[in-house]
Design an enzyme around this catalytic site. Structure first.
Site, PDB file in Angstrom:
ATOM      1  N   GLU A 251      45.517  -9.807 -24.944  1.00  0.00           N
ATOM      2  CA  GLU A 251      45.930  -9.087 -23.735  1.00  0.00           C
ATOM      3  C   GLU A 251      46.274 -10.039 -22.592  1.00  0.00           C
ATOM      4  O   GLU A 251      45.520 -10.964 -22.292  1.00  0.00           O
ATOM      5  CB  GLU A 251      44.812  -8.149 -23.272  1.00  0.00           C
TER       6      GLU A 251
ATOM      7  N   ARG B 237      35.191 -12.678 -11.940  1.00  0.00           N
ATOM      8  CA  ARG B 237      34.483 -11.847 -12.913  1.00  0.00           C
ATOM      9  C   ARG B 237      33.351 -12.653 -13.547  1.00  0.00           C
ATOM     10  O   ARG B 237      33.556 -13.778 -13.978  1.00  0.00           O
ATOM     11  CB  ARG B 237      35.450 -11.351 -13.995  1.00  0.00           C
TER      12      ARG B 237
ATOM     13  N   ARG C  18      39.143 -17.026 -21.049  1.00  0.00           N
ATOM     14  CA  ARG C  18      38.161 -16.107 -20.455  1.00  0.00           C
ATOM     15  C   ARG C  18      37.369 -16.880 -19.415  1.00  0.00           C
ATOM     16  O   ARG C  18      36.456 -17.648 -19.745  1.00  0.00           O
ATOM     17  CB  ARG C  18      37.238 -15.548 -21.540  1.00  0.00           C
TER      18      ARG C  18
ATOM     19  N   ARG D 177      46.004 -16.550 -18.294  1.00  0.00           N
ATOM     20  CA  ARG D 177      46.479 -16.087 -19.602  1.00  0.00           C
ATOM     21  C   ARG D 177      48.001 -16.188 -19.719  1.00  0.00           C
ATOM     22  O   ARG D 177      48.524 -16.432 -20.814  1.00  0.00           O
ATOM     23  CB  ARG D 177      46.003 -14.656 -19.853  1.00  0.00           C
TER      24      ARG D 177
ATOM     25  N   SER E 218      47.909  -5.066 -18.252  1.00  0.00           N
ATOM     26  CA  SER E 218      47.665  -3.667 -18.593  1.00  0.00           C
ATOM     27  C   SER E 218      48.091  -2.789 -17.428  1.00  0.00           C
ATOM     28  O   SER E 218      48.253  -3.265 -16.300  1.00  0.00           O
ATOM     29  CB  SER E 218      46.182  -3.434 -18.907  1.00  0.00           C
TER      30      SER E 218
END
Length: 427
Positions: A348, A261, A276, A388, A351
């Site tokens: 987070e 990403r 991140r 994460r 999900s």
């Protein structure tokens, strides 16, 4: 894409969903107008084509003078048919492009608003009182340095900002997490899979990632290929163009893959450590089913994600993501957020989204039922995102001396190791 029948029969539902997302409902009127132009151009073309065919049948039996007139009229019609066909194709392309820009119809159950308008559904686990334990919790970067678990400086030297090396126990921890996640997924009925991380434009566009998320995608123009930001993309495209028998549903796949990403728009956010980043590994759950069954499977995906976090003995909460924070394809999304002691907030880690028939319609994935063929439904859910998850484990299970207790479920995949010791200590 949304169902054109919904657009025609209940445009107000789409307008309302747009407003819940915080987006303009005007696109619905633009789309209705484009649909009318498309349908009118089809009718005009078919009418001219029918007249051309009718005249063509009269020519062989016509007398000389009449035949010349018919030939002249046919030639004139041929030009009109060609122009009408061009208009039909252009109208269809314009309608298709506009239709792809409309997000899935957000569920009325999803909270209205943007990122901050989520609703907390439930909270699990007990937050540690580090002050009562007599020490200030370290953040994951400090812990990683003590353990020799990752190296962000050399990651940046070699690849640039937001890259890293997993080293020693860091690499072992990720491999252990992947093995446990894939084992759990198999126990829940998912077929393990390792998909390609490079896909063509059809797969990327079909899953909706060339819309609002296009700036976050890495593209290789020389090969016309994209690096996936999630294995949801190759999993959704796996049955593209196919008709699945209803008796074979649900089809469940659990994929391990690297994810890439660009993190466009995140300049200055979460720059410390590996929270991140531009690359991480992930285990993703994916389900093909029918729209009617998709809502129940969405709840089940959430339960599996919660079970995973319980296995890792992590405190977390579940939120109902606001409509304005949904991806293009989802009608509803639940996030699981673990507590990070160093930040004193939930962040987070996974999900799960119900995309109903939105992606499947784009990718032409259908289901053969007793009543006929219908568009399939797709759902996705992150089981383990490596960076994460490692952060959450290190920070929540840290000890005063910088060591980290290994959750019981993970120990068999680390050779029985119960504690990760700082460098220089016995291991």
């Amino acid at each position: 894409m949304i169902d054109v029948r919904v657009l025609r029969d209940d445009p107000q539902a789409i307008r309302a969903a747009q407003e819940r997302r915080g987006e303009s409902p005007a696109i619905v009127d633009d789309l209705l107008a484009a649909d009318e132009r498309r349908r009118s151009s089809i009718a005009a073309f078919e009418e001219l084509r029918a007249e051309q065919k009718r005249l063509g049948k009269l020519i062989p039996a016509a007398e000389a003078d009449e035949k010349q007139a018919l030939l002249a009229k046919t030639k004139e019609l041929s030009a009109e048919v060609k122009a009408a066909e061009t208009q039909q194709n252009e109208s269809a392309a314009a309608f298709e492009e506009l239709l792809k820009a409309v997000p899935n119809v957000a569920s009325p159950d999803a909270p209205a608003g943007g990122e901050e308008n989520f609703t907390t559904i439930e909270t699990h686990g007990t937050l540690r009182d580090f002050a009562a334990e007599g020490f200030e919790p370290r953040d994951h970067l400090e812990l990683g340095e003590l353990l020799g678990a990752f190296d962000t400086e050399r990651g940046a030297k070699v690849s640039g900002a937001r890259f890293y090396y997993l080293i020693g126990v860091g690499a072992q921890l990720e491999l252990a997490l992947v093995q446990l996640a894939m084992q759990r997924a198999a126990e829940w009925g998912f077929t393990p899979m390792i998909p390609p991380s490079l896909v063509g434009p059809e797969a990327m566009e079909g899953t909706g990632f060339l819309g609002q998320a296009a700036d976050d995608v890495y593209y290789l123009p020389k090969d016309d290929l994209y690096l996936v930001g999630t294995s949801e993309v190759p999993l959704a495209a796996y049955h593209g163009g196919e008709i699945l028998d209803a008796e074979t549903l649900p089809r469940r796949y659990a994929a391990f893959s690297p994810c890439f990403r660009r993190e466009a728009g995140s300049y200055g956010k979460d720059t410390r450590g590996i929270f991140r980043v531009h690359w991480f590994d992930k285990v993703e759950m994916f389900i093909y089913t029918t729209v009617e069954e998709s809502y129940a499977y969405h709840e089940r995906l959430l339960e599996w994600e919660k079970q995973w976090l319980d296995d890792l003995e992590l405190p977390y909460r579940v939120i109902d993501t606001a409509a304005g924070d949904l991806g293009l394809s989802a009608i509803r999304k639940f996030d699981c957020e673990t507590w990070l002691p160093s930040q004193q907030r939930y962040r987070e880690v996974s999900s799960t989204s119900n995309c109903t028939d939105y992606q499947a319609r784009r990718l032409n994935t259908r289901v053969r039922t007793a009543e006929g063929t219908v568009t399939a439904a797709t759902l996705n859910g992150t089981l383990m995102a490596s960076a994460r998850t490692i952060i959450a484990l290190l920070e929540n299970h840290q000890q005063r001396d910088g060591s980290v207790v290994v959750p019981k479920t993970l120990r068999p995949f680390l050779g029985g190791r119960e504690v990760l010791e700082p460098l220089g200590e016995s291991t």
